[in-house]
Design a protein around this motif. Structure first.
Motif, short mmCIF file in Angstrom:
data_model
loop_
_atom_site.label_atom_id
_atom_site.label_comp_id
_atom_site.label_asym_id
_atom_site.label_seq_id
_atom_site.Cartn_x
_atom_site.Cartn_y
_atom_site.Cartn_z
N ALA A 95 10.73 65.69 -103.51
CA ALA A 95 11.12 66.71 -104.32
C ALA A 95 10.92 67.99 -103.73
N VAL A 96 9.94 68.26 -102.86
CA VAL A 96 9.72 69.33 -102.01
C VAL A 96 10.92 69.51 -100.99
N THR A 97 11.41 68.37 -100.37
CA THR A 97 12.19 68.49 -99.41
C THR A 97 13.44 68.92 -100.09
N ILE A 98 14.04 68.25 -101.23
CA ILE A 98 15.29 68.57 -102.00
C ILE A 98 15.28 69.95 -102.51
N ARG A 99 14.13 70.49 -102.82
CA ARG A 99 14.26 72.07 -103.10
C ARG A 99 14.20 72.98 -101.87
N VAL A 100 13.68 72.60 -100.71
CA VAL A 100 13.97 73.26 -99.47
C VAL A 100 15.23 73.24 -99.21
N LEU A 101 15.98 72.05 -99.04
CA LEU A 101 17.33 71.68 -98.50
C LEU A 101 18.34 72.52 -99.43
N MET A 102 18.01 73.25 -100.65
CA MET A 102 19.08 73.79 -101.16
C MET A 102 19.27 75.16 -100.47
N ASP A 103 18.60 75.65 -99.49
CA ASP A 103 18.98 76.74 -98.82
C ASP A 103 19.68 76.44 -97.62
N GLU A 104 20.91 76.55 -97.74
CA GLU A 104 22.05 76.34 -96.59
C GLU A 104 21.77 76.77 -95.13
N LYS A 105 20.91 77.85 -95.12
CA LYS A 105 20.85 78.63 -93.79
C LYS A 105 19.45 77.74 -93.32
N LEU A 106 18.92 76.76 -93.71
CA LEU A 106 17.88 76.17 -93.06
C LEU A 106 17.89 75.78 -91.78
N SER A 107 17.32 76.47 -90.84
CA SER A 107 17.36 75.95 -89.32
C SER A 107 16.74 74.72 -88.77
N PHE A 108 17.25 74.17 -87.83
CA PHE A 108 16.49 72.98 -87.27
C PHE A 108 15.04 73.21 -86.82
N LYS A 109 14.69 74.26 -86.58
CA LYS A 109 13.24 74.47 -86.24
C LYS A 109 12.35 74.50 -87.66
N GLN A 110 13.04 75.17 -88.66
CA GLN A 110 12.30 74.87 -90.02
C GLN A 110 12.33 73.74 -90.50
N LYS A 111 13.16 72.81 -90.23
CA LYS A 111 13.33 71.44 -90.80
C LYS A 111 12.18 70.51 -90.17
N ILE A 112 12.01 70.72 -88.59
CA ILE A 112 10.71 70.25 -88.09
C ILE A 112 9.59 70.77 -88.56
N SER A 113 9.34 71.95 -88.91
CA SER A 113 8.27 72.73 -89.41
C SER A 113 7.80 71.97 -90.83
N LEU A 114 8.90 71.67 -91.57
CA LEU A 114 8.60 71.03 -92.68
C LEU A 114 8.31 69.87 -92.79
#
Length: 466
Positions: free
Chosen positions: A339-358
Protein backbone atom coordinates in the motif's frame (compact mmCIF):
# COMPACT_ATOMS: atom_id res chain seq x y z
CA UNK A 1 -39.97 21.29 23.32
CA UNK A 2 -42.76 21.79 20.77
CA UNK A 3 -41.43 25.26 19.93
CA UNK A 4 -38.01 23.81 19.15
CA UNK A 5 -39.55 21.15 16.95
CA UNK A 6 -41.48 23.80 15.05
CA UNK A 7 -38.24 25.62 14.30
CA UNK A 8 -36.81 22.56 12.57
CA UNK A 9 -37.32 22.91 8.83
CA UNK A 10 -37.73 19.70 6.86
CA UNK A 11 -36.31 19.79 3.33
CA UNK A 12 -39.13 19.51 0.79
CA UNK A 13 -39.25 16.41 -1.41
CA UNK A 14 -38.84 18.19 -4.74
CA UNK A 15 -38.88 14.98 -6.77
CA UNK A 16 -42.31 14.15 -5.33
CA UNK A 17 -43.50 17.68 -6.11
CA UNK A 18 -42.39 17.24 -9.73
CA UNK A 19 -44.22 13.89 -9.94
CA UNK A 20 -47.43 15.47 -8.69
CA UNK A 21 -46.98 18.45 -11.00
CA UNK A 22 -46.74 16.27 -14.12
CA UNK A 23 -50.11 14.68 -13.28
CA UNK A 24 -51.83 18.07 -13.05
CA UNK A 25 -54.04 19.36 -15.88
CA UNK A 26 -52.17 22.54 -16.73
CA UNK A 27 -51.47 24.18 -20.07
CA UNK A 28 -48.10 23.15 -21.61
CA UNK A 29 -46.73 26.69 -21.20
CA UNK A 30 -47.59 26.94 -17.50
CA UNK A 31 -46.44 23.36 -16.88
CA UNK A 32 -43.05 24.08 -18.48
CA UNK A 33 -42.61 27.27 -16.43
CA UNK A 34 -43.31 25.40 -13.21
CA UNK A 35 -41.03 22.48 -14.16
CA UNK A 36 -38.13 24.79 -14.96
CA UNK A 37 -38.40 26.34 -11.50
CA UNK A 38 -36.96 23.05 -10.14
CA UNK A 39 -33.32 22.02 -10.32
CA UNK A 40 -32.43 19.56 -13.09
CA UNK A 41 -31.30 17.04 -10.47
CA UNK A 42 -34.75 17.01 -8.83
CA UNK A 43 -36.45 16.45 -12.18
CA UNK A 44 -33.92 13.67 -12.92
CA UNK A 45 -34.78 11.95 -9.61
CA UNK A 46 -38.41 11.49 -10.61
CA UNK A 47 -37.74 9.88 -14.03
CA UNK A 48 -37.46 6.37 -12.63
CA UNK A 49 -40.90 6.66 -11.00
CA UNK A 50 -42.69 7.77 -14.17
CA UNK A 51 -44.44 5.48 -16.63
CA UNK A 52 -43.25 5.61 -20.21
CA UNK A 53 -46.20 7.75 -21.36
CA UNK A 54 -45.57 10.24 -18.55
CA UNK A 55 -41.88 10.40 -19.47
CA UNK A 56 -42.81 11.19 -23.10
CA UNK A 57 -44.99 14.02 -21.84
CA UNK A 58 -42.13 15.32 -19.71
CA UNK A 59 -39.70 15.13 -22.68
CA UNK A 60 -42.08 17.15 -24.79
CA UNK A 61 -42.71 19.76 -22.11
CA UNK A 62 -39.03 20.32 -21.31
CA UNK A 63 -37.71 20.44 -24.85
CA UNK A 64 -34.45 18.82 -25.91
CA UNK A 65 -32.11 21.48 -24.52
CA UNK A 66 -33.58 21.33 -21.02
CA UNK A 67 -33.90 17.55 -21.22
CA UNK A 68 -30.16 17.29 -22.01
CA UNK A 69 -29.39 19.21 -18.80
CA UNK A 70 -31.68 16.88 -16.83
CA UNK A 71 -30.18 13.69 -18.29
CA UNK A 72 -26.68 14.75 -17.26
CA UNK A 73 -27.80 13.94 -13.69
CA UNK A 74 -29.01 10.42 -14.54
CA UNK A 75 -26.92 7.23 -14.73
CA UNK A 76 -29.50 5.49 -16.97
CA UNK A 77 -29.53 8.33 -19.51
CA UNK A 78 -28.86 6.01 -22.46
CA UNK A 79 -32.12 4.16 -21.77
CA UNK A 80 -34.11 7.39 -21.73
CA UNK A 81 -32.42 8.76 -24.86
CA UNK A 82 -33.25 5.50 -26.63
CA UNK A 83 -36.96 6.12 -26.00
CA UNK A 84 -36.89 9.17 -28.27
CA UNK A 85 -37.45 9.18 -32.01
CA UNK A 86 -34.29 9.31 -34.11
CA UNK A 87 -34.70 13.00 -35.01
CA UNK A 88 -35.24 13.91 -31.37
CA UNK A 89 -32.16 11.91 -30.40
CA UNK A 90 -30.08 13.88 -32.89
CA UNK A 91 -31.44 17.16 -31.51
CA UNK A 92 -30.75 16.06 -27.93
CA UNK A 93 -27.19 14.98 -28.72
CA UNK A 94 -26.49 18.47 -30.04
CA UNK A 95 -27.08 19.82 -26.53
CA UNK A 96 -25.67 16.92 -24.53
CA UNK A 97 -22.06 17.04 -23.31
CA UNK A 98 -19.84 15.49 -26.00
CA UNK A 99 -18.46 12.75 -23.72
CA UNK A 100 -21.99 11.68 -22.78
CA UNK A 101 -23.09 11.86 -26.42
CA UNK A 102 -20.21 9.61 -27.47
CA UNK A 103 -21.08 7.22 -24.63
CA UNK A 104 -24.62 6.91 -26.02
CA UNK A 105 -23.40 6.39 -29.59
CA UNK A 106 -21.13 3.59 -28.41
CA UNK A 107 -24.12 1.85 -26.81
CA UNK A 108 -25.87 1.58 -30.21
CA UNK A 109 -25.41 -1.02 -32.91
CA UNK A 110 -23.22 -0.02 -35.86
CA UNK A 111 -26.19 0.58 -38.16
CA UNK A 112 -28.10 2.67 -35.60
CA UNK A 113 -24.98 4.71 -34.87
CA UNK A 114 -24.33 5.39 -38.56
CA UNK A 115 -27.93 6.53 -39.14
CA UNK A 116 -27.78 8.93 -36.20
CA UNK A 117 -24.38 10.36 -37.14
CA UNK A 118 -25.50 10.81 -40.74
CA UNK A 119 -28.27 13.27 -39.82
CA UNK A 120 -26.08 15.37 -37.49
CA UNK A 121 -24.72 18.70 -38.64
CA UNK A 122 -21.12 18.75 -39.76
CA UNK A 123 -19.77 20.68 -36.75
CA UNK A 124 -21.32 18.37 -34.15
CA UNK A 125 -20.30 15.29 -36.10
CA UNK A 126 -16.64 16.41 -36.13
CA UNK A 127 -16.75 17.21 -32.39
CA UNK A 128 -18.05 13.74 -31.51
CA UNK A 129 -15.64 12.08 -33.95
CA UNK A 130 -12.76 13.86 -32.19
CA UNK A 131 -13.76 12.60 -28.74
CA UNK A 132 -14.54 9.13 -30.14
CA UNK A 133 -11.08 8.91 -31.74
CA UNK A 134 -9.40 8.37 -28.36
CA UNK A 135 -9.19 5.13 -26.40
CA UNK A 136 -11.25 4.88 -23.21
CA UNK A 137 -8.13 5.11 -21.03
CA UNK A 138 -6.93 8.33 -22.69
CA UNK A 139 -7.72 11.83 -21.45
CA UNK A 140 -9.22 12.80 -24.81
CA UNK A 141 -12.09 10.34 -24.36
CA UNK A 142 -13.28 12.30 -21.30
CA UNK A 143 -12.91 15.86 -22.59
CA UNK A 144 -15.69 18.13 -23.80
CA UNK A 145 -15.70 20.66 -26.61
CA UNK A 146 -17.91 22.94 -24.54
CA UNK A 147 -15.50 25.80 -23.79
CA UNK A 148 -14.73 29.42 -24.70
CA UNK A 149 -11.55 30.45 -26.49
CA UNK A 150 -10.35 33.87 -27.65
CA UNK A 151 -7.35 35.05 -29.64
CA UNK A 152 -4.34 36.71 -28.06
CA UNK A 153 -4.04 40.39 -28.88
CA UNK A 154 -7.76 41.00 -28.44
CA UNK A 155 -8.76 44.07 -26.47
CA UNK A 156 -10.91 43.55 -23.37
CA UNK A 157 -13.92 44.80 -25.35
CA UNK A 158 -13.24 42.36 -28.21
CA UNK A 159 -12.75 39.50 -25.76
CA UNK A 160 -16.12 40.23 -24.10
CA UNK A 161 -17.83 40.41 -27.48
CA UNK A 162 -16.33 37.04 -28.51
CA UNK A 163 -17.35 35.53 -25.17
CA UNK A 164 -20.97 36.63 -25.62
CA UNK A 165 -21.14 35.15 -29.14
CA UNK A 166 -19.69 31.79 -28.07
CA UNK A 167 -21.78 31.61 -24.87
CA UNK A 168 -24.87 31.04 -27.04
CA UNK A 169 -23.54 27.53 -27.77
CA UNK A 170 -21.04 26.92 -24.97
CA UNK A 171 -22.05 27.53 -21.37
CA UNK A 172 -18.68 26.64 -19.81
CA UNK A 173 -17.74 30.30 -19.38
CA UNK A 174 -16.12 30.58 -15.94
CA UNK A 175 -12.67 30.16 -17.51
CA UNK A 176 -11.77 31.58 -20.94
CA UNK A 177 -8.84 30.08 -22.83
CA UNK A 178 -6.43 32.14 -24.90
CA UNK A 179 -4.82 30.84 -28.11
CA UNK A 180 -2.50 32.47 -30.61
CA UNK A 181 -3.22 32.96 -34.33
CA UNK A 182 -2.16 29.34 -35.00
CA UNK A 183 -4.38 27.91 -32.27
CA UNK A 184 -1.50 27.24 -29.86
CA UNK A 185 -2.51 27.37 -26.20
CA UNK A 186 -1.34 30.55 -24.47
CA UNK A 187 -3.08 30.56 -21.10
CA UNK A 188 -6.39 31.20 -19.34
CA UNK A 189 -8.44 34.10 -18.01
CA UNK A 190 -10.85 33.99 -15.09
CA UNK A 191 -14.25 35.38 -16.14
CA UNK A 192 -14.34 37.67 -13.10
CA UNK A 193 -11.01 39.24 -14.06
CA UNK A 194 -12.23 39.85 -17.59
CA UNK A 195 -15.45 41.49 -16.35
CA UNK A 196 -13.71 43.91 -13.96
CA UNK A 197 -10.83 44.72 -16.34
CA UNK A 198 -10.67 48.23 -17.79
CA UNK A 199 -11.08 48.64 -21.52
CA UNK A 200 -7.49 49.81 -21.84
CA UNK A 201 -6.07 46.82 -19.92
CA UNK A 202 -3.96 44.58 -22.20
CA UNK A 203 -5.34 41.04 -22.30
CA UNK A 204 -1.87 39.69 -21.48
CA UNK A 205 -2.05 41.31 -18.02
CA UNK A 206 -5.01 39.17 -16.94
CA UNK A 207 -3.93 35.98 -18.78
CA UNK A 208 -2.45 33.24 -16.57
CA UNK A 209 0.28 31.71 -18.73
CA UNK A 210 1.24 29.09 -16.11
CA UNK A 211 -2.24 27.52 -16.23
CA UNK A 212 -2.18 23.68 -15.95
CA UNK A 213 -2.94 21.53 -19.00
CA UNK A 214 -2.86 17.92 -20.18
CA UNK A 215 -2.49 16.18 -23.53
CA UNK A 216 -5.38 14.32 -25.11
CA UNK A 217 -3.30 11.16 -25.64
CA UNK A 218 -2.09 10.97 -22.04
CA UNK A 219 -3.31 7.95 -20.09
CA UNK A 220 -5.78 8.87 -17.36
CA UNK A 221 -3.99 6.78 -14.73
CA UNK A 222 -0.67 8.48 -15.54
CA UNK A 223 -1.84 12.02 -14.86
CA UNK A 224 -4.77 11.63 -12.47
CA UNK A 225 -2.56 12.25 -9.41
CA UNK A 226 -1.23 15.45 -10.98
CA UNK A 227 -4.73 16.67 -11.81
CA UNK A 228 -5.95 16.06 -8.25
CA UNK A 229 -3.65 18.85 -7.05
CA UNK A 230 -5.55 21.51 -9.01
CA UNK A 231 -8.77 23.22 -7.94
CA UNK A 232 -9.70 24.69 -11.32
CA UNK A 233 -13.20 24.68 -12.84
CA UNK A 234 -11.76 23.06 -15.96
CA UNK A 235 -8.43 21.86 -17.32
CA UNK A 236 -7.49 22.48 -20.99
CA UNK A 237 -6.68 19.46 -23.16
CA UNK A 238 -4.12 19.89 -25.96
CA UNK A 239 -3.29 17.80 -29.02
CA UNK A 240 0.23 16.79 -29.96
CA UNK A 241 0.72 20.14 -31.72
CA UNK A 242 -0.05 22.01 -28.47
CA UNK A 243 -3.35 23.27 -29.87
CA UNK A 244 -6.43 23.47 -27.66
CA UNK A 245 -8.89 20.70 -28.59
CA UNK A 246 -11.08 20.36 -25.50
CA UNK A 247 -11.35 20.73 -21.73
CA UNK A 248 -11.89 18.52 -18.69
CA UNK A 249 -14.70 19.94 -16.57
CA UNK A 250 -14.46 19.86 -12.78
CA UNK A 251 -17.34 17.37 -12.69
CA UNK A 252 -15.65 15.05 -15.19
CA UNK A 253 -12.37 15.33 -13.31
CA UNK A 254 -14.13 14.32 -10.09
CA UNK A 255 -15.68 11.33 -11.88
CA UNK A 256 -12.30 10.30 -13.29
CA UNK A 257 -10.69 10.41 -9.84
CA UNK A 258 -13.53 8.36 -8.40
CA UNK A 259 -13.32 5.82 -11.24
CA UNK A 260 -9.55 5.50 -10.91
CA UNK A 261 -9.74 4.98 -7.15
CA UNK A 262 -12.45 2.37 -7.66
CA UNK A 263 -10.35 0.65 -10.31
CA UNK A 264 -7.27 0.62 -8.06
CA UNK A 265 -9.36 -0.77 -5.19
CA UNK A 266 -10.64 -3.51 -7.50
CA UNK A 267 -7.08 -4.39 -8.54
CA UNK A 268 -5.97 -4.53 -4.92
CA UNK A 269 -8.77 -7.07 -4.44
CA UNK A 270 -7.41 -9.15 -7.30
CA UNK A 271 -9.96 -8.03 -9.91
CA UNK A 272 -9.20 -7.01 -13.48
CA UNK A 273 -11.52 -4.00 -13.15
CA UNK A 274 -14.24 -2.54 -10.95
CA UNK A 275 -17.57 -4.39 -11.04
CA UNK A 276 -21.05 -2.96 -11.34
CA UNK A 277 -24.02 -4.15 -9.28
CA UNK A 278 -26.06 -5.14 -12.35
CA UNK A 279 -23.14 -6.61 -14.26
CA UNK A 280 -23.80 -9.92 -16.10
CA UNK A 281 -22.33 -13.12 -14.67
CA UNK A 282 -20.13 -13.67 -17.72
CA UNK A 283 -18.53 -10.22 -17.38
CA UNK A 284 -17.90 -10.70 -13.64
CA UNK A 285 -16.25 -14.06 -14.31
CA UNK A 286 -14.08 -12.47 -16.99
CA UNK A 287 -12.80 -9.93 -14.45
CA UNK A 288 -12.24 -12.34 -11.56
CA UNK A 289 -11.22 -15.67 -13.08
CA UNK A 290 -7.82 -14.77 -14.68
CA UNK A 291 -6.27 -13.67 -11.37
CA UNK A 292 -7.86 -16.57 -9.51
CA UNK A 293 -6.27 -19.02 -11.96
CA UNK A 294 -2.85 -17.39 -11.43
CA UNK A 295 -3.33 -17.43 -7.66
CA UNK A 296 -4.45 -21.06 -7.84
CA UNK A 297 -1.16 -21.92 -9.52
CA UNK A 298 0.80 -20.06 -6.86
CA UNK A 299 -1.31 -21.71 -4.16
CA UNK A 300 -0.47 -25.14 -5.57
CA UNK A 301 3.17 -24.07 -5.42
CA UNK A 302 2.78 -23.26 -1.71
CA UNK A 303 1.12 -26.65 -1.14
CA UNK A 304 3.96 -28.39 -2.95
CA UNK A 305 6.51 -26.67 -0.73
CA UNK A 306 4.56 -27.71 2.39
CA UNK A 307 4.57 -31.27 1.05
CA UNK A 308 8.36 -31.13 0.70
CA UNK A 309 8.56 -30.54 4.47
CA UNK A 310 6.17 -33.38 5.28
CA UNK A 311 8.83 -35.25 7.25
CA UNK A 312 9.38 -32.14 9.41
CA UNK A 313 5.66 -31.85 10.17
CA UNK A 314 5.43 -35.59 10.93
CA UNK A 315 8.39 -35.40 13.32
CA UNK A 316 7.47 -32.08 15.00
CA UNK A 317 3.68 -31.98 14.83
CA UNK A 318 3.35 -29.12 17.33
CA UNK A 319 4.98 -26.60 14.97
CA UNK A 320 1.89 -26.75 12.74
CA UNK A 321 0.06 -24.86 15.52
CA UNK A 322 2.15 -21.77 14.85
CA UNK A 323 2.17 -21.91 11.03
CA UNK A 324 -0.86 -19.59 10.66
CA UNK A 325 0.82 -17.03 12.93
CA UNK A 326 3.82 -16.79 10.60
CA UNK A 327 1.69 -16.72 7.45
CA UNK A 328 -0.76 -14.11 8.72
CA UNK A 329 1.88 -11.71 10.00
CA UNK A 330 3.95 -12.02 6.82
CA UNK A 331 0.85 -11.34 4.70
CA UNK A 332 -0.19 -8.34 6.80
CA UNK A 333 3.25 -6.73 6.68
CA UNK A 334 3.58 -7.38 2.94
CA UNK A 335 0.21 -5.76 2.26
CA UNK A 336 1.22 -2.70 4.32
CA UNK A 337 4.43 -2.29 2.31
CA UNK A 338 2.46 -2.77 -0.91
CA UNK A 339 0.00 0.00 0.00
CA UNK A 340 2.82 2.42 0.90
CA UNK A 341 4.74 1.63 -2.30
CA UNK A 342 1.76 2.07 -4.62
CA UNK A 343 1.00 5.41 -2.96
CA UNK A 344 4.61 6.57 -3.42
CA UNK A 345 4.70 5.37 -7.05
CA UNK A 346 1.90 7.79 -7.93
CA UNK A 347 4.69 10.36 -8.12
CA UNK A 348 5.90 9.95 -11.71
CA UNK A 349 9.08 11.94 -10.94
CA UNK A 350 10.35 9.41 -8.39
CA UNK A 351 14.10 8.92 -8.94
CA UNK A 352 16.04 5.65 -8.80
CA UNK A 353 17.75 6.85 -5.62
CA UNK A 354 14.39 7.51 -3.99
CA UNK A 355 13.18 4.03 -4.95
CA UNK A 356 16.24 2.45 -3.35
CA UNK A 357 15.68 4.62 -0.29
CA UNK A 358 12.08 3.37 -0.14
CA UNK A 359 13.24 -0.26 -0.20
CA UNK A 360 15.71 0.27 2.65
CA UNK A 361 13.14 2.25 4.64
CA UNK A 362 10.61 -0.60 4.39
CA UNK A 363 13.30 -3.14 5.32
CA UNK A 364 14.19 -1.12 8.43
CA UNK A 365 10.55 -0.80 9.42
CA UNK A 366 10.05 -4.51 8.76
CA UNK A 367 13.05 -5.43 10.91
CA UNK A 368 11.95 -3.16 13.77
CA UNK A 369 8.40 -4.52 13.70
CA UNK A 370 9.66 -8.09 13.33
CA UNK A 371 12.09 -7.73 16.23
CA UNK A 372 9.42 -6.42 18.62
CA UNK A 373 6.83 -8.97 17.49
CA UNK A 374 9.33 -11.84 17.75
CA UNK A 375 10.08 -10.96 21.39
CA UNK A 376 6.35 -10.97 22.17
CA UNK A 377 5.98 -14.25 20.27
CA UNK A 378 8.93 -15.83 22.12
CA UNK A 379 7.41 -15.04 25.52
CA UNK A 380 3.85 -16.07 24.68
CA UNK A 381 4.70 -19.36 22.95
CA UNK A 382 7.16 -20.34 25.68
CA UNK A 383 4.51 -19.76 28.34
CA UNK A 384 1.89 -21.60 26.27
CA UNK A 385 4.08 -24.70 25.75
CA UNK A 386 5.16 -24.89 29.39
CA UNK A 387 1.83 -24.13 31.08
CA UNK A 388 -0.68 -25.72 28.70
CA UNK A 389 1.32 -28.37 26.83
CA UNK A 390 3.58 -29.56 29.64
CA UNK A 391 6.81 -29.11 27.67
CA UNK A 392 10.14 -28.66 29.42
CA UNK A 393 11.60 -25.18 29.58
CA UNK A 394 14.43 -26.06 27.14
CA UNK A 395 12.09 -27.67 24.60
CA UNK A 396 9.61 -24.82 24.87
CA UNK A 397 12.39 -22.26 24.35
CA UNK A 398 13.68 -24.13 21.29
CA UNK A 399 10.23 -24.22 19.66
CA UNK A 400 9.42 -20.61 20.52
CA UNK A 401 12.88 -19.40 19.43
CA UNK A 402 12.48 -21.13 16.06
CA UNK A 403 9.05 -19.51 15.60
CA UNK A 404 10.30 -16.07 16.70
CA UNK A 405 13.34 -16.18 14.38
CA UNK A 406 11.14 -17.39 11.50
CA UNK A 407 8.73 -14.55 12.20
CA UNK A 408 11.33 -11.79 12.04
CA UNK A 409 12.86 -13.24 8.84
CA UNK A 410 9.43 -13.69 7.21
CA UNK A 411 8.41 -10.12 8.11
CA UNK A 412 11.62 -8.60 6.71
CA UNK A 413 11.33 -10.64 3.49
CA UNK A 414 7.63 -9.75 3.20
CA UNK A 415 8.46 -6.05 3.54
CA UNK A 416 11.01 -6.49 0.77
CA UNK A 417 8.55 -8.36 -1.46
CA UNK A 418 5.72 -5.90 -0.86
CA UNK A 419 8.02 -3.06 -1.93
CA UNK A 420 10.02 -4.61 -4.78
CA UNK A 421 7.18 -6.39 -6.62
CA UNK A 422 5.21 -3.19 -7.42
CA UNK A 423 8.49 -1.45 -8.35
CA UNK A 424 9.21 -4.23 -10.84
CA UNK A 425 5.64 -4.05 -12.20
CA UNK A 426 6.05 -0.30 -12.66
CA UNK A 427 9.34 -0.82 -14.51
CA UNK A 428 7.63 -3.33 -16.82
CA UNK A 429 4.91 -0.73 -17.59
CA UNK A 430 2.30 -2.77 -15.67
CA UNK A 431 -0.04 -1.01 -13.25
CA UNK A 432 1.54 -1.50 -9.76
CA UNK A 433 -1.97 -1.93 -8.32
CA UNK A 434 -2.04 -5.25 -10.19
CA UNK A 435 0.51 -6.41 -7.60
CA UNK A 436 -2.61 -6.96 -5.58
CA UNK A 437 -3.17 -8.00 -1.99
CA UNK A 438 -3.94 -11.64 -2.95
CA UNK A 439 -0.79 -11.86 -5.10
CA UNK A 440 1.51 -10.41 -2.44
CA UNK A 441 -0.12 -12.57 0.24
CA UNK A 442 0.40 -15.74 -1.80
CA UNK A 443 4.04 -14.89 -2.52
CA UNK A 444 4.62 -14.12 1.15
CA UNK A 445 2.97 -17.42 2.13
CA UNK A 446 5.57 -19.17 0.04
CA UNK A 447 8.41 -17.17 1.62
CA UNK A 448 7.07 -17.76 5.14
CA UNK A 449 6.59 -21.52 4.66
CA UNK A 450 10.12 -22.02 3.36
CA UNK A 451 11.54 -19.88 6.19
CA UNK A 452 9.55 -21.52 8.98
CA UNK A 453 9.87 -25.18 8.03
CA UNK A 454 13.40 -24.68 6.74
CA UNK A 455 14.56 -23.35 10.12
CA UNK A 456 12.63 -26.08 11.98
CA UNK A 457 14.28 -28.76 9.87
CA UNK A 458 17.78 -27.25 10.18
CA UNK A 459 17.81 -26.26 13.85
CA UNK A 460 15.25 -28.36 15.70
CA UNK A 461 15.94 -31.61 13.84
CA UNK A 462 19.42 -31.15 12.38
CA UNK A 463 21.16 -29.29 15.23
CA UNK A 464 19.18 -30.08 18.41
CA UNK A 465 17.81 -33.49 17.31
CA UNK A 466 14.30 -32.99 18.70
Amino acid sequence: MNNKENLIQVRPDYALEVLNLIKESLSPKLMKEKLLSYHESDIADCLKYLKKDDRFRLYSLLGMQNLANVLEHVDERNTYIGELQIKKQEELLNYLDSTLAVDYLKSLSKNERNVLIEIMDEKRRSELSLVNSFDEDEIGSRMTTNYIQIKEGFSVEEAMSSLIKQAAENDNISTIYVVDCDGLFEGAIDLKNLIIARKTTPLSEITVTSYPYVYATELIEDCIERLKDYREDSIPVLNQDNKLCGVLTGQELSTMISDELGDDYAKLAGLAAEEELTEPLKMSLKKRLPWLVILLGLGLGVSTVVGAFEHVVAHLTIIVSFQSLILDMAGNVGTQSLAVTIRVLMDEKLSFKQKISLIFKELKIGFANGFLLSIITLCLITGYLILLKGQSVITALLYSSCTAISLIIAIVLSSFTGTVVPLIFKKLKIDPAVASGPLITTINDLVAIVTYYGLAWFFLIGVFHL
